[in-house]
Design an enzyme around this catalytic site. Structure first.
Site, PDB file in Angstrom:
ATOM      1  N   SER A 196       0.786  -1.425  -0.076  1.00 56.74           N
ATOM      2  CA  SER A 196       0.158  -0.033   0.013  1.00 56.74           C
ATOM      3  C   SER A 196       0.686   1.310   0.007  1.00 56.74           C
ATOM      4  O   SER A 196       0.204   2.515  -0.301  1.00 56.74           O
ATOM      5  CB  SER A 196      -0.806  -0.057   1.180  1.00 56.74           C
ATOM      6  OG  SER A 196      -0.081   0.072   2.502  1.00 56.74           O
ATOM      7  N   ASP A 198      -2.019   8.699   7.440  1.00 57.26           N
ATOM      8  CA  ASP A 198      -3.070   8.180   8.194  1.00 57.26           C
ATOM      9  C   ASP A 198      -2.483   7.229   9.044  1.00 57.26           C
ATOM     10  O   ASP A 198      -1.411   7.590   9.501  1.00 57.26           O
ATOM     11  CB  ASP A 198      -3.974   7.342   7.077  1.00 57.26           C
ATOM     12  CG  ASP A 198      -3.090   6.166   6.333  1.00 57.26           C
ATOM     13  OD1 ASP A 198      -2.016   5.955   6.640  1.00 57.26           O
ATOM     14  OD2 ASP A 198      -3.867   5.641   5.408  1.00 57.26           O
ATOM     15  N   HIS A 234       0.468   5.317   6.613  1.00 58.49           N
ATOM     16  CA  HIS A 234       1.345   5.710   5.472  1.00 58.49           C
ATOM     17  C   HIS A 234       1.616   7.140   5.494  1.00 58.49           C
ATOM     18  O   HIS A 234       1.103   8.073   6.187  1.00 58.49           O
ATOM     19  CB  HIS A 234       0.238   5.512   4.351  1.00 58.49           C
ATOM     20  CG  HIS A 234      -0.265   4.313   4.090  1.00 58.49           C
ATOM     21  ND1 HIS A 234      -1.532   4.065   4.509  1.00 58.49           N
ATOM     22  CD2 HIS A 234       0.096   3.060   3.422  1.00 58.49           C
ATOM     23  CE1 HIS A 234      -1.841   2.661   4.330  1.00 58.49           C
ATOM     24  NE2 HIS A 234      -0.661   2.343   3.761  1.00 58.49           N
TER      25      HIS A 234
END
Length: 373
Positions: free
Chosen positions: A53, A338, A341
Site C-alpha cells: 500500500s 493516516d 502511511h
C-alpha cells in the site's frame, strides 16, 4: 483471484506495450512532460513497480478487499482525486517517476493507452512476501502473483516482438520493489496468525529474506537488471502502533523486531550483486530516512510527527482514514497521512533523497547513478 480481469489487462496492454518496447531502445535521451509542467530527459525507458500500500496506485480498487483507498479524502491533493493511492497525493514512486523523466506509472489493473509505454505498477495493498500475509483484508495481490502478472505482460510483448528485443529493452528499465511491511503488520503481529509462535524475530527475518531473494531472482531471470529495493521504516513509530501505547511513544519492541529484516536485505543485495551477472541492486535505507525526519522534523518543515493527518482515536491511529472524513488542513506539516502511511510531503522528500542522496540513505548507488550506469 482476478485472473479473468488480469488476463484482459495483459491482453489489452499487449498491443500498447509491443509498440512501447519498440520505442524503449530510443527512449533514453528523449523528453517527457513532467507533472510540474517542465520537461525532463527520460533517463530510463520504463519503471516496473512491485510492492504494497505504500506504493499501490489502484490495483485493489476492483478487488473484494478491505484494503482500498479509492475514496475521499485519499487523493485530496492529487490531480484527479482519489485513485487508490494510500496518500493525500503522490506516493514515493510517483515522484521517482518524474525525477526519471517518466510519466506517472499506471496501475496494472487500469493500464491502457500510451501511458503504459513507460512501465506498470503491480503493487497491492495488504500484499506480502508470503502469500498468506494480509488475508484479514481478503483480496490482495501477493508478491508472487505480482511477478506472475509481470510475466504475463512480458509473454504478451515477447509474442509480438521476439524475446531478444524484449530482453534488450527490459534490462535498461528500473524495477522498484518495496515489500515486507505487511509481513509484520498483517501477519507476524496479528493475533489470529500462528507466525509469532512458530518463529522468533531472527528466524522470521531469515524466512522472509530467503523467499525474497528467490522472488527477486525470478525477476532477474525475466530480464530485470536494475533494481531498487526499499527497506522497512521505523514501524514502531507509525500512528497505529503509537496508539497502542498509553504514553504514545514508539514501540522499541516493534522496531527491534523489524531490524533483522533490513540487515538481511542488505546482505541479500550484496549477494545478488555478486552472484547475478550484470545485476545492479541498490538499497533505500527507509529506516535511516525516517529517523532523520523524526529527529530533524523542523528542518524539513514538519511540525507533527506522532499522529496521522486523517484518522480516529489516539494518535489518529486507532481507526484509519474513513470515507469523507475531514483531514487536517496543514497536511504538508505532517509526517503521517493516516494510521500507516506517510504524507505526500514525506513521500516526495524520501524520493528525492533516494534519487540523488549519498550512501547514508541509498547504496551502493543512488537512483540517478543507477539510471546512468
Amino acid at each position: 483471484m482476478l485472473m479473468g480481469n488480469l488476463k484482459f489487462c495483459c491482453y489489452s496492454m499487449a498491443v500498447v506495450m509491443a509498440m512501447g518496447m519498440v520505442l524503449f531502445g530510443a527512449a533514453v535521451g528523449q523528453f517527457a512532460q513532467g507533472g510540474d509542467g517542465g520537461r525532463r530527459a527520460e533517463m530510463v525507458p520504463a519503471m516496473f513497480v512491485f510492492g504494497d500500500s505504500l506504493i499501490d496506485n489502484g490495483n485493489n480498487n476492483n478487488l473484494p478487499s478491505f484494503a482500498k483507498a479509492n475514496y475521499f479524502p485519499y487523493g485530496i491533493d492529487f490531480n484527479g482525486g482519489p485513485t487508490g493511492r494510500f496518500s493525500n497525493g503522490y506516493t514515493m514512486v510517483d515522484e521517482i517517476a518524474e525525477l526519471l523523466g517518466l510519466p506517472l506509472v499506471p496501475a496494472f489493473s487500469e493500464a491502457s493507452g500510451a501511458q503504459s509505454l513507460h512501465g506498470v505498477n503491480y503493487a497491492s495493498a495488504a500484499a506480502g512476501i508470503l502469500d498468506v500475509t494480509g488475508r484479514n483484508f481478503v483480496g490482495r495481490i501477493p508478491f508472487n502473483q505480482q511477478i506472475r502478472n509481470f510475466e504475463n505482460t512480458l509473454d504478451q510483448v515477447s509474442n509480438n516482438l521476439g524475446a531478444a528485443n524484449v530482453e534488450q529493452s527490459i534490462e535498461q528499465c528500473i524495477f522498484f520493489v518495496g515489500m515486507g511491511s505487511n509481513d509484520y503488520l498483517n501477519n507476524y503481529l496479528m493475533p489470529n496468525y500462528p507466525t509469532r509462535n512458530q518463529y522468533n524475530g531472527q528466524q522470521y527475518a531469515d524466512l522472509l529474506v530467503n523467499q525474497y531473494s528467490q522472488q527477486l531472482t525470478r525477476l532477474y531471470n525475466l530480464g530485470g537488471r536494475r533494481f531498487v529495493i526499499a527497506g522497512l521504516g521505523l514501524m514502531g513509530c507509525i500512528p497505529s502502533i503509537l496508539a497502542q501505547s498509553a504514553t504514545g511513544s514508539c514501540s522499541e519492541e516493534v522496531n527491534q523486531l523489524v531490524r533483522p529484516f533490513n540487515v538481511n536485505v542488505k546482505a541479500m543485495i550484496n549477494q545478488l550483486n555478486t552472484n547475478l551477472p550484470g545485476a545492479r541492486f541498490t538499497y533505500i535505507d527507509i529506516e535511516s530516512m525516517f529517523q532523520d525526519l523524526l529527529v530533524n522534523s523542523r528542518f524539513y518543515g514538519l511540525s507533527v510527527v506522532n499522529r496521522g493527518c486523517c484518522g480516529i482515536g489516539r494518535n489518529r491511529g486507532q481507526i484509519t482514514c474513513l470515507p469523507f472524513q475531514t483531514p487536517c488542513p496543514n497536511r504538508d506539516q505532517y509526517i503521517f497521512w493516516d494510521a500507516f502511511h506517510p504524507t505526500e510531503a514525506v513521500n516526495i522528500l524520501m524520493a528525492r533523497r533516494a534519487f540523488n542522496g549519498d550512501q547514508s540513505v541509498i547504496y551502493p548507488f543512488n537512483l540517478q547513478q543507477l539510471a546512468t550506469l
